[in-house]
Motif scaffolding. Structure first.
Motif, mmCIF file in Angstrom:
data_model
loop_
_atom_site.group_PDB
_atom_site.id
_atom_site.type_symbol
_atom_site.label_atom_id
_atom_site.label_comp_id
_atom_site.label_asym_id
_atom_site.label_seq_id
_atom_site.Cartn_x
_atom_site.Cartn_y
_atom_site.Cartn_z
ATOM 1 N N VAL A 17 42.017 84.434 -44.235
ATOM 2 C CA VAL A 17 40.556 84.243 -44.506
ATOM 3 C C VAL A 17 39.456 85.627 -44.381
ATOM 4 C CG1 VAL A 17 38.664 82.711 -43.989
ATOM 5 C CG2 VAL A 17 40.999 81.866 -43.829
ATOM 6 N N HIS A 18 39.035 85.807 -45.468
ATOM 7 C CA HIS A 18 37.945 86.946 -45.539
ATOM 8 C C HIS A 18 36.485 86.205 -45.680
ATOM 9 C CE1 HIS A 18 41.519 89.682 -46.251
ATOM 10 N NE2 HIS A 18 41.941 88.500 -46.635
ATOM 11 N N PHE A 19 35.623 86.994 -45.270
ATOM 12 C CA PHE A 19 34.035 86.559 -45.186
ATOM 13 C C PHE A 19 33.355 87.675 -45.913
ATOM 14 C CE2 PHE A 19 36.475 84.978 -41.466
ATOM 15 C CZ PHE A 19 36.497 83.673 -41.437
ATOM 16 N N LEU A 20 32.373 87.001 -46.668
ATOM 17 C CA LEU A 20 31.265 87.677 -47.300
ATOM 18 C C LEU A 20 30.031 87.294 -46.908
ATOM 19 C CD1 LEU A 20 30.519 90.125 -49.400
ATOM 20 C CD2 LEU A 20 30.836 88.289 -51.088
ATOM 21 N N HIS A 21 29.092 88.042 -46.354
ATOM 22 C CA HIS A 21 27.737 87.725 -46.129
ATOM 23 C C HIS A 21 26.647 88.982 -46.227
ATOM 24 C CE1 HIS A 21 27.411 89.406 -41.706
ATOM 25 N NE2 HIS A 21 28.698 89.125 -41.840
ATOM 26 N N ASN A 22 25.435 88.807 -46.170
ATOM 27 C CA ASN A 22 24.616 89.854 -46.704
ATOM 28 C C ASN A 22 24.597 90.685 -45.409
ATOM 29 O OD1 ASN A 22 23.317 89.022 -49.130
ATOM 30 N ND2 ASN A 22 22.340 87.517 -48.030
ATOM 31 N N LYS A 23 24.714 91.967 -45.654
ATOM 32 C CA LYS A 23 24.553 92.914 -44.617
ATOM 33 C C LYS A 23 23.474 94.157 -45.168
ATOM 34 C CE LYS A 23 29.490 92.661 -43.118
ATOM 35 N NZ LYS A 23 30.785 93.283 -42.921
ATOM 36 N N PRO A 24 22.260 93.797 -44.871
ATOM 37 C CA PRO A 24 21.307 94.503 -45.434
ATOM 38 C C PRO A 24 21.292 95.831 -44.646
ATOM 39 C CG PRO A 24 20.302 92.965 -44.166
ATOM 40 C CD PRO A 24 21.722 92.509 -44.376
ATOM 41 N N THR A 25 20.392 97.032 -45.345
ATOM 42 C CA THR A 25 20.360 98.403 -44.645
ATOM 43 C C THR A 25 19.677 98.269 -43.226
ATOM 44 O OG1 THR A 25 20.374 99.416 -46.799
ATOM 45 C CG2 THR A 25 19.654 100.572 -44.923
ATOM 46 N N VAL A 26 18.400 97.512 -43.291
ATOM 47 C CA VAL A 26 17.854 97.020 -41.859
ATOM 48 C C VAL A 26 18.711 95.856 -41.459
ATOM 49 C CG1 VAL A 26 15.520 96.542 -41.052
ATOM 50 C CG2 VAL A 26 15.578 97.896 -43.226
ATOM 51 N N PRO A 27 18.917 96.075 -40.114
ATOM 52 C CA PRO A 27 19.694 95.072 -39.534
ATOM 53 C C PRO A 27 18.749 93.772 -39.525
ATOM 54 C CG PRO A 27 19.801 96.915 -38.231
ATOM 55 C CD PRO A 27 18.906 97.244 -39.319
ATOM 56 N N ASN A 28 19.647 92.348 -39.995
ATOM 57 C CA ASN A 28 19.113 91.266 -39.950
ATOM 58 C C ASN A 28 19.951 90.127 -39.186
ATOM 59 O OD1 ASN A 28 18.199 88.506 -40.475
ATOM 60 N ND2 ASN A 28 17.260 89.553 -42.404
ATOM 61 N N LEU A 29 19.215 90.025 -37.684
ATOM 62 C CA LEU A 29 19.982 88.936 -36.986
ATOM 63 C C LEU A 29 20.473 87.627 -37.639
ATOM 64 C CD1 LEU A 29 21.102 88.569 -34.092
ATOM 65 C CD2 LEU A 29 19.066 87.252 -33.548
ATOM 66 N N GLY A 30 19.474 87.076 -38.412
ATOM 67 C CA GLY A 30 19.817 86.028 -39.126
ATOM 68 C C GLY A 30 21.060 86.204 -40.172
ATOM 69 N N ASP A 31 21.034 87.033 -40.748
ATOM 70 C CA ASP A 31 22.112 87.417 -41.834
ATOM 71 C C ASP A 31 23.426 87.660 -40.932
ATOM 72 O OD1 ASP A 31 20.766 87.208 -44.259
ATOM 73 O OD2 ASP A 31 20.341 89.262 -44.433
ATOM 74 N N GLU A 32 23.207 88.110 -39.915
ATOM 75 C CA GLU A 32 24.677 88.386 -39.173
ATOM 76 C C GLU A 32 25.021 87.209 -38.463
ATOM 77 O OE1 GLU A 32 27.871 89.645 -37.289
ATOM 78 O OE2 GLU A 32 26.696 90.746 -38.423
ATOM 79 N N LEU A 33 24.084 86.282 -37.995
ATOM 80 C CA LEU A 33 24.628 84.775 -37.204
ATOM 81 C C LEU A 33 24.761 83.746 -38.298
ATOM 82 C CD1 LEU A 33 22.154 84.802 -34.350
ATOM 83 C CD2 LEU A 33 24.425 85.968 -34.370
ATOM 84 N N CYS A 34 24.689 84.031 -39.495
ATOM 85 C CA CYS A 34 24.892 82.980 -40.554
ATOM 86 C C CYS A 34 26.350 82.929 -41.020
ATOM 87 C CB CYS A 34 23.941 83.098 -41.618
ATOM 88 S SG CYS A 34 23.900 84.207 -42.611
ATOM 89 N N SER A 35 27.119 83.774 -40.562
ATOM 90 C CA SER A 35 28.702 83.696 -41.051
ATOM 91 C C SER A 35 29.473 82.588 -40.174
ATOM 92 C CB SER A 35 29.422 85.043 -41.072
ATOM 93 O OG SER A 35 30.772 84.974 -41.490
ATOM 94 N N PRO A 36 30.256 81.877 -40.805
ATOM 95 C CA PRO A 36 30.989 80.923 -39.981
ATOM 96 C C PRO A 36 31.983 81.683 -39.110
ATOM 97 C CG PRO A 36 31.551 80.671 -42.110
ATOM 98 C CD PRO A 36 30.318 81.578 -42.063
ATOM 99 N N LYS A 37 32.249 83.038 -39.396
ATOM 100 C CA LYS A 37 33.314 83.625 -38.755
ATOM 101 C C LYS A 37 33.284 83.615 -37.241
ATOM 102 C CE LYS A 37 31.147 88.128 -39.504
ATOM 103 N NZ LYS A 37 31.603 89.611 -40.271
ATOM 104 N N HIS A 38 31.879 83.461 -36.914
ATOM 105 C CA HIS A 38 31.587 83.513 -35.432
ATOM 106 C C HIS A 38 31.790 82.389 -34.535
ATOM 107 C CE1 HIS A 38 29.459 87.371 -36.341
ATOM 108 N NE2 HIS A 38 28.637 86.733 -36.830
ATOM 109 N N TYR A 39 31.988 81.285 -35.322
ATOM 110 C CA TYR A 39 31.901 79.846 -34.701
ATOM 111 C C TYR A 39 33.348 79.160 -34.670
ATOM 112 C CZ TYR A 39 27.335 81.356 -35.422
ATOM 113 O OH TYR A 39 26.055 82.053 -35.575
ATOM 114 N N PHE A 40 34.219 79.582 -35.749
ATOM 115 C CA PHE A 40 35.603 79.173 -35.963
ATOM 116 C C PHE A 40 36.538 80.062 -36.125
ATOM 117 C CE2 PHE A 40 32.249 76.196 -37.826
ATOM 118 C CZ PHE A 40 32.559 74.968 -37.208
ATOM 119 N N GLU A 41 37.416 79.595 -35.853
ATOM 120 C CA GLU A 41 38.805 80.651 -35.870
ATOM 121 C C GLU A 41 39.643 79.951 -37.056
ATOM 122 O OE1 GLU A 41 40.329 83.086 -34.454
ATOM 123 O OE2 GLU A 41 39.531 83.124 -32.295
#
Length: 282
Positions: A17-41
């Motif tokens: 399983v691979h994940f793709l989410h926004n990774k802007p040049t300026v760090p964005n906590l919302g974009d980081e935390l909105c990936s399900p990889k943090h909450y599920f194995e």
């Protein structure tokens, strides 16, 4: 021939399983935390691509189409369109032909084969931060969204101030002091309403209307032009003159929707087990 060239350019994913989410040049906590990889194995014997959350045109079809995988999933992706033009409808046929399972965080876009799944960051501890008693100002650090925010921050020394470029470890104690929030961040509005805070929202795109609709609130945010710092400053002043918005927390409901969506992926050989502890940096 052109079709063959297109497929040769695709990134080929290995099994798993691979994940793709926004990774802007300026760090964005919302974009980081909105990936399900943090909450599920996750586990899958085949190659799987999970796109989301965050905001992508047409739920990320273009980005997903550049990657070859056995199964593709759109997880709680939103839309963000200019307020100055009529909103474009989703390209539903392209979305449904790209993804085995498609979902959006926006109630206005759900239906006709696209499920409604609120942003998975509702599973993060930030969404259950106890309420404080001070006013807070949380702004997008990206100049493309806010322009230069330093003069704005300096104008409100009496408020707790933070930006979405801060890590969770740095923002958590600040957020915990607040009981009401002024923000031009989708996710800070989302987390504020989930945790029982009141919100005054300023915004530049349709996503601000959608985050209020998520809580069945009227679209009462103060608009400004994206990237216009002077306009943002005026909108904040205007917002502070208005009554804040508040809503009953939907935290348990939104979390269960995400858990149910995770379980539903077993149909495609994707097995998800909720983590005992959130796996996220900062």
């Amino acid at each position: 021939m052109l079709l063959k060239r297109f497929f040769r350019r695709q990134q080929l994913l290995s099994p798993g399983v691979h994940f793709l989410h926004n990774k802007p040049t300026v760090p964005n906590l919302g974009d980081e935390l909105c990936s399900p990889k943090h909450y599920f194995e996750f586990h899958s014997d085949g190659s799987t691509l999970i796109v989301g959350g965050g905001a992508y045109p047409d739920l990320g079809v273009k980005a997903a189409s550049e990657i070859s995988a056995d199964v593709k999933v759109a997880w709680g992706i939103g839309s963000s369109q200019s307020l100055s033009k009529p909103a474009k409808p989703l390209k539903r046929r392209a979305i449904l032909s790209t993804y085995a399972r498609a979902s959006t965080r926006d109630r206005s876009s759900a239906g006709d084969g696209i499920e409604h799944v609120p942003c998975v960051s509702c599973l993060h501890p930030i969404a259950e931060t106890p309420i404080g008693d001070r006013p807070g100002l949380f702004l997008s650090k990206d100049d493309r969204a806010s322009g230069s925010i330093e003069p704005i921050i300096d104008a409100y020394p009496e408020m707790i101030v933070g930006t979405n470029s801060m890590s969770y470890a740095d923002i958590a104690p600040l957020f915990a002091e607040t009981g009401s929030v002024v923000t031009n961040s989708y996710h800070f509005a989302y987390w504020s309403l989930l945790s029982g805070r009141s919100v005054r929202l300023v915004g530049y795109s349709t996503k601000f209307r959608d985050v209020l609709d998520l809580f069945e609130l009227p679209p009462e945010f103060v608009p400004y032009d994206r990237g216009d710092a002077n306009g943002l400053a005026r909108s904040i002043e205007d917002a502070l003159e208005r009554a804040p918005l508040s809503a009953s927390s939907r935290l348990s409901e939104f979390r269960e929707i995400n858990r149910r969506f995770a379980r539903s992926l077993a149909e495609f050989g994707i097995h998800a087990a909720e983590r005992d502890q959130v796996a996220t940096p900062g």
